[in-house]
Design a protein around this motif. Structure first.
Motif, PDB file in Angstrom:
ATOM      1  N   MET A   1       0.824  -1.208   0.000  1.00 26.33           N
ATOM      2  CA  MET A   1       0.000   0.000   0.000  1.00 26.33           C
ATOM      3  C   MET A   1       0.860   1.260   0.000  1.00 26.33           C
ATOM      4  O   MET A   1       0.497   2.277  -0.611  1.00 26.33           O
ATOM      5  CB  MET A   1      -0.928   0.005   1.211  1.00 26.33           C
ATOM      6  N   LYS A   2       2.006   1.205   0.655  1.00 31.06           N
ATOM      7  CA  LYS A   2       2.876   2.380   0.677  1.00 31.06           C
ATOM      8  C   LYS A   2       3.558   2.621  -0.663  1.00 31.06           C
ATOM      9  O   LYS A   2       4.091   3.707  -0.900  1.00 31.06           O
ATOM     10  CB  LYS A   2       3.917   2.248   1.787  1.00 31.06           C
ATOM     11  N   ASN A   3       3.536   1.630  -1.541  1.00 33.39           N
ATOM     12  CA  ASN A   3       4.052   1.859  -2.891  1.00 33.39           C
ATOM     13  C   ASN A   3       3.200   2.857  -3.668  1.00 33.39           C
ATOM     14  O   ASN A   3       3.668   3.458  -4.636  1.00 33.39           O
ATOM     15  CB  ASN A   3       4.121   0.530  -3.662  1.00 33.39           C
ATOM     16  N   PHE A   4       1.968   3.024  -3.237  1.00 34.13           N
ATOM     17  CA  PHE A   4       1.103   4.041  -3.843  1.00 34.13           C
ATOM     18  C   PHE A   4       1.366   5.347  -3.104  1.00 34.13           C
ATOM     19  O   PHE A   4       0.742   5.648  -2.093  1.00 34.13           O
ATOM     20  CB  PHE A   4      -0.357   3.620  -3.743  1.00 34.13           C
ATOM     21  N   GLU A   5       2.314   6.138  -3.647  1.00 34.41           N
ATOM     22  CA  GLU A   5       2.873   7.256  -2.889  1.00 34.41           C
ATOM     23  C   GLU A   5       1.898   8.390  -2.649  1.00 34.41           C
ATOM     24  O   GLU A   5       2.121   9.236  -1.778  1.00 34.41           O
ATOM     25  CB  GLU A   5       4.119   7.794  -3.602  1.00 34.41           C
ATOM     26  N   TYR A   6       0.792   8.434  -3.381  1.00 29.77           N
ATOM     27  CA  TYR A   6      -0.157   9.528  -3.203  1.00 29.77           C
ATOM     28  C   TYR A   6      -1.262   9.180  -2.204  1.00 29.77           C
ATOM     29  O   TYR A   6      -2.166   9.971  -1.984  1.00 29.77           O
ATOM     30  CB  TYR A   6      -0.766   9.932  -4.550  1.00 29.77           C
ATOM     31  N   LEU A   7      -1.175   7.989  -1.615  1.00 27.43           N
ATOM     32  CA  LEU A   7      -2.086   7.602  -0.549  1.00 27.43           C
ATOM     33  C   LEU A   7      -1.349   7.692   0.785  1.00 27.43           C
ATOM     34  O   LEU A   7      -0.167   7.388   0.867  1.00 27.43           O
ATOM     35  CB  LEU A   7      -2.608   6.178  -0.762  1.00 27.43           C
ATOM     36  N   ASP A   8      -2.061   8.101   1.807  1.00 23.66           N
ATOM     37  CA  ASP A   8      -1.475   8.221   3.145  1.00 23.66           C
ATOM     38  C   ASP A   8      -1.764   6.939   3.916  1.00 23.66           C
ATOM     39  O   ASP A   8      -2.918   6.683   4.293  1.00 23.66           O
ATOM     40  CB  ASP A   8      -2.088   9.436   3.855  1.00 23.66           C
ATOM     41  N   THR A   9      -0.743   6.109   4.134  1.00 20.87           N
ATOM     42  CA  THR A   9      -0.929   4.784   4.719  1.00 20.87           C
ATOM     43  C   THR A   9      -0.380   4.721   6.136  1.00 20.87           C
ATOM     44  O   THR A   9       0.752   5.135   6.396  1.00 20.87           O
ATOM     45  CB  THR A   9      -0.247   3.710   3.853  1.00 20.87           C
ATOM     46  N   ASP A  10      -1.215   4.195   7.056  1.00 15.86           N
ATOM     47  CA  ASP A  10      -0.832   4.022   8.453  1.00 15.86           C
ATOM     48  C   ASP A  10      -1.210   2.611   8.912  1.00 15.86           C
ATOM     49  O   ASP A  10      -1.950   1.896   8.234  1.00 15.86           O
ATOM     50  CB  ASP A  10      -1.531   5.049   9.348  1.00 15.86           C
ATOM     51  N   VAL A  11      -0.708   2.255  10.100  1.00 13.78           N
ATOM     52  CA  VAL A  11      -1.004   0.954  10.696  1.00 13.78           C
ATOM     53  C   VAL A  11      -1.591   1.174  12.083  1.00 13.78           C
ATOM     54  O   VAL A  11      -1.085   1.987  12.861  1.00 13.78           O
ATOM     55  CB  VAL A  11       0.268   0.081  10.795  1.00 13.78           C
ATOM     56  N   GLU A  12      -2.694   0.477  12.363  1.00 16.99           N
ATOM     57  CA  GLU A  12      -3.274   0.494  13.706  1.00 16.99           C
ATOM     58  C   GLU A  12      -3.148  -0.894  14.330  1.00 16.99           C
ATOM     59  O   GLU A  12      -3.519  -1.897  13.708  1.00 16.99           O
ATOM     60  CB  GLU A  12      -4.752   0.909  13.664  1.00 16.99           C
ATOM     61  N   LYS A  13      -2.651  -0.924  15.555  1.00 14.49           N
ATOM     62  CA  LYS A  13      -2.464  -2.193  16.261  1.00 14.49           C
ATOM     63  C   LYS A  13      -3.525  -2.339  17.342  1.00 14.49           C
ATOM     64  O   LYS A  13      -3.835  -1.383  18.062  1.00 14.49           O
ATOM     65  CB  LYS A  13      -1.076  -2.252  16.893  1.00 14.49           C
ATOM     66  N   TYR A  14      -4.084  -3.540  17.443  1.00 10.04           N
ATOM     67  CA  TYR A  14      -5.058  -3.841  18.491  1.00 10.04           C
ATOM     68  C   TYR A  14      -4.620  -5.114  19.211  1.00 10.04           C
ATOM     69  O   TYR A  14      -4.218  -6.099  18.568  1.00 10.04           O
ATOM     70  CB  TYR A  14      -6.451  -4.045  17.891  1.00 10.04           C
ATOM     71  N   ASP A  15      -4.691  -5.103  20.511  1.00  8.78           N
ATOM     72  CA  ASP A  15      -4.362  -6.282  21.312  1.00  8.78           C
ATOM     73  C   ASP A  15      -5.640  -7.073  21.570  1.00  8.78           C
ATOM     74  O   ASP A  15      -6.613  -6.551  22.138  1.00  8.78           O
ATOM     75  CB  ASP A  15      -3.733  -5.857  22.642  1.00  8.78           C
TER      76      ASP A  15
END
Length: 846
Positions: free
Chosen positions: A208-222
């Motif tokens: 997903m980060k290869n698409f440089e015009y999109l803002d990509t983040d990760v959310e972690k849940y326990d």
């Protein structure tokens, strides 16, 4: 020239030249008008009659000498003729006129003429400036009158720097996906990796980060989840000697049911067919005792978690699940077809795996029902929740179950059950001394899962559309049919639009869910954590479901019926047929959302966010048997029914264009009438099936001594009134959309402002509509709050849509239907009151 003359000269002649300028000075001593080119010192002499040119007269009054004299005496005499010399000097002074006026009258007339000439000159200059200014004003007014007429739609986009029209956006997106299909590339990358829940999230993150015009983040849940350590299934004789040990692996990874209870169980076994209520009724009528027995159940249409609950109610000690090819339709070995990969029939070594958690009662982490541990740190996780099985469970393949089932031949009564196990008569047993031994060891703990979220910020920041898909697989292998492959295609198309400076009207989020195979963990935890923000902002959730065949499958909230049909006609299957034509050739209408439990459930059923589930299902006549959480769900199977690998790309076109259609119109493209008409129809169908004695029965909640029949008549009228109001509301939406794209001149700016306010108001009403059907039961006498409006299902809070517990279909108005079918009068009346309150809110809200 005096200082005052200099100032006046500059004002009248900006060039600084004074030879043609003749200002006037008022003499306050004798009220005479004197020319400034006459010396003030000589003005008295000019008014005295002359007596001659004698030197005495020329020098007799030093006070009247010219300003240029050096001293008070002798100057005039130095020239030899003091009087005349002085007079000539005075007459030849550079500031004097060539001729002095002969009288006061002549002087006045001369000065008046000069004044007239000066005034005309000033007027000419002033007229030029006035005409110039007037011309500029006229040109400005002309430009204002003939400014280009613009619409609110164009003004809004220009304000935020968006210059791509809706047609531009649609053309670019479809062209990008039509001309380039990267599905095979993504499938190869995906298939080379394992996808256990909570593991290998970096693969999707990097893609997903290869698409440089999109803002990509990760959310972690326990979350509370397990990792299989060891399990086994053994067949033992009467003395406990090993007769057969089943292979419960498809590959190097253990096959297991998440949330199956740990432990070892050894017991006799009974075959119970599909494990449904009617099967248990037959066994009970045949006096077959199931207590402490290990039950063998074949999986078909009913989700195994519901079957686990039924088995526990029969006091079973364990369960073994398998898939019988008999239920696969045409493509079986008995019908002469070879098994996969040589043919379309089921591979006998395949093991389908499902979660054991009771997701039809509550998806997500079973230890945090309905709340997020990140928001409520003081809440304690449940130690032993009711939604986790109390018995060990194992899945095995068709090959491995056959030696076990053959031990039941001629044991027990014939119950007219049939299947494809060779040399087995499908009698239930019991096994009469033969035993099965189940060993189940899973390491349970609090472990992380990761959602990958890519965002395209929109102009309207408080309205967003979410597209989601699952990516994890139980046992980690296979899963290429999942929507994650298509999600990457959608991201590629949106990235191309963003590269061209596209800014969507509404924010768009692409989310890859983790933990879906455990029971929709990623989506549920996300929804519970962001619940208030989603309720405030999210206008739609679109789930990219699996690609398992060639037939389009759509489950939708009725609000989106109109826009779905419109977009289907925009997607071409080939040069001669659209997606819509192909779909409605086989389907008369769209299915309703909530045919089961999916990643859309937290949005539609828990938060009241209208949702759509889109995927591809098998065509029984043409497509091979499918697999769930199995290594056989790989590229070879996909290519067997989709040789060109176009179906993921096709759905990406459809879902992407649907998102653009919902995003790029200022007024939300919905049909409120379709929604309310469904409720009106279902109310009439449900109440028509009520027992006659119920209609005359007094209600106990919340009114005393009110006949149920009277309340039903009020409910019918109320649903009719809301339906009529919804039709008028849809007409207003259509008219408002016309105003948005209508061009207005600048002086009708007030109409655009008025329209913009109405757009926000009407969108807010639409956005709130589905939330109005979210209801939480209140306590009613002895009835406890935890029971809620749906029996044992407080997490499912939507009173219009919920998955059915008895069939793989949606239950519309589930509380009313469950109360009616079970004879629970109190549950029925509680749901009737809740529906009346919701319809009243809708009536006031519209």
């Amino acid at each position: 020239m005096s200082s005052k003359s200099n100032i006046k000269s500059y004002q009248d002649n900006p060039d600084g030249s004074s030879k043609d300028v003749h200002p006037y000075i008022f003499n306050p001593h004798n009220s005479k008008i004197l020319s400034s080119n006459m010396s003030l010192r000589r003005s008295s002499a000019d008014l005295t009659p002359k007596t001659g040119a004698s030197g005495t007269n020329g020098s007799g009054n030093n006070a009247n000498r010219a300003p240029g004299t050096a001293n008070g005496s002798g100057d005039a005499g130095n020239e030899g003729n003091g009087g005349n010399g002085g007079s000539e000097q005075g007459n030849n002074h550079p500031g004097n006129n060539s001729r002095r006026p002969s009288s006061i009258a002549e002087s006045i007339v001369s000065q008046v003429v000069h004044l007239k000439d000066l005034t005309v000159s000033q007027l000419k200059r002033r007229r030029f400036f006035a005409v110039s200014i007037f011309s500029i004003i006229c040109i400005f007014i002309f430009d204002l009158i003939f400014l280009p007429r613009t619409s609110l739609d164009r003004d809004l986009r220009r304000l935020y720097g968006g210059f791509l029209t809706f047609d531009d956006v649609s053309r670019i997106y479809i062209s990008q996906l039509n001309h380039i299909n990267d599905v095979e590339k993504y499938i190869n990358i995906y298939n080379d990796q394992t996808h256990e829940p909570g593991e290998n999230c970096h693969l999707m993150e990097n893609l997903m980060k290869n698409f440089e015009y999109l803002d990509t983040d990760v959310e972690k849940y326990d979350v509370y989840m397990g990792t299989p350590i060891d399990n086994s299934l053994k067949l033992l004789d009467e003395e406990g000697e090993l007769l057969f040990e089943a292979n419960i692996k498809e590959s190097d990874h253990l096959s297991y049911f998440p949330f199956s209870r740990n432990g070892t169980v050894t017991s006799e076994f009974v075959y119970v067919n599909y494990g449904l209520d009617e099967d248990y009724d037959l066994l009970k009528s045949s006096s077959i005792d199931l207590t402490t027995k290990i039950l063998i159940i074949r999986i078909n249409d009913t989700h195994p978690s519901l079957l686990i609950e039924k088995a526990q109610n029969q006091k079973a000690s364990g369960i073994v699940f398998y898939k019988d090819p008999y239920d696969d339709g045409e493509y079986t070995e008995k019908n002469g077809y070879m098994d996969f990969p040589a043919g379309y029939a089921r591979n006998h070594h395949a093991i389908d795996k499902y979660t054991g958690s009771f997701i039809y009662y509550q998806p997500g982490d079973p230890t945090t029902p309905g709340w997020s541990p990140f928001l409520f740190e003081d809440h304690k996780r449940l130690d032993n929740p009711d939604t986790i099985p109390k018995i060990p469970i194992l899945p095995i393949s068709f090959t491995e179950i056959q030696p076990i089932l053959r031990k039941l031949v001629k044991k027990g009564p014939s119950l007219n059950w049939f299947g494809d196990v060779l040399d087995f008569d499908y009698r239930p047993g019991p096994s009469d001394g033969l035993q099965l031994s189940i060993v189940n060891h899973i390491d349970y703990d609090i472990k992380p899962i990761y959602n990958i979220i890519s965002t395209i910020p929109g102009i309207i920041s408080d309205e967003e559309i979410i597209i989601g898909s699952a990516r994890d697989v139980i046992s980690g292998q296979g899963g290429v049919s999942q929507g994650s492959i298509g999600m990457l295609e959608i991201a590629r198309g949106f990235n191309e639009l963003a590269r061209r400076n596209w800014k969507p009207l509404r924010t768009i989020k692409l989310i890859s869910w983790d933990g879906s195979s455990l029971g929709q963990f990623g989506s549920t935890e996300f929804g519970e954590y962001h619940s208030q923000k989603l309720i405030d902002n999210c206008i739609a959730y679109i789930n990219f479901d699996n690609v398992r065949g060639n037939d389009l499958s759509i489950e939708s909230n009725p609000l989106f019926n109109k826009v779905l049909k419109k977009v289907m006609e925009l997607i071409l299957l080939d040069s001669n047929e659209t997606l819509g034509e192909a779909f409605f050739a086989k389907n008369s209408t769209l299915q309703l959302i909530s045919n089961g439990v999916g990643d859309y459930s937290v949005f539609q059923n828990h938060l009241g966010i209208p949702s759509i589930n889109i995927g591809m299902i098998p065509n029984e006549e043409d497509d091979p048997v499918t697999y769930y959480n199995s290594k056989f769900d790989g590229p070879q199977l996909l290519k067997s029914f989709d040789p060109e690998l176009k179906l993921h790309n096709l759905l990406a076109q459809f879902i992407g264009m649907l998102t653009i259609e919902l995003s790029e119109h200022e007024i939300l493209n919905v049909a409120v009438t379709d929604y309310v008409e469904l409720i009106k129809r279902e109310v009439e169908l449900t109440v028509d099936t009520l027992p006659a004695e119920w209609l005359n029965r007094n209600m106990t909640y919340p009114f005393e001594y009110t006949k149920l029949g009277d309340e039903i008549e009020i409910l019918k009228k109320q649903s009719h009134d809301v339906y009529e109001l919804a039709k008028a509301f849809d007409i207003e939406l259509k008219g408002l959309q016309h105003l948005i794209i209508q061009d207005f001149p600048w002086f009708k700016l007030y109409k655009k402002i008025k329209t913009a306010i109405k757009v926000k108001l009407y969108n807010t009403r639409v956005k709130a509509l589905d939330r109005m059907f979210i209801s939480i039961a209140e306590s009613s006498r002895e009835r406890v709050h935890a029971e809620s409006l749906l029996h044992k299902r407080p997490w499912f809070r939507h009173i219009v849509f919920a998955p059915s517990l008895s069939s793989p279909n949606v239950s519309v108005l589930p509380g009313l239907k469950e109360g009616s079918e079970s004879g629970d009068f109190e549950q029925f009346e509680m749901n009737l009151v809740a529906l009346r309150i919701a319809l009243d809110r809708v009536y006031k809200g519209l």
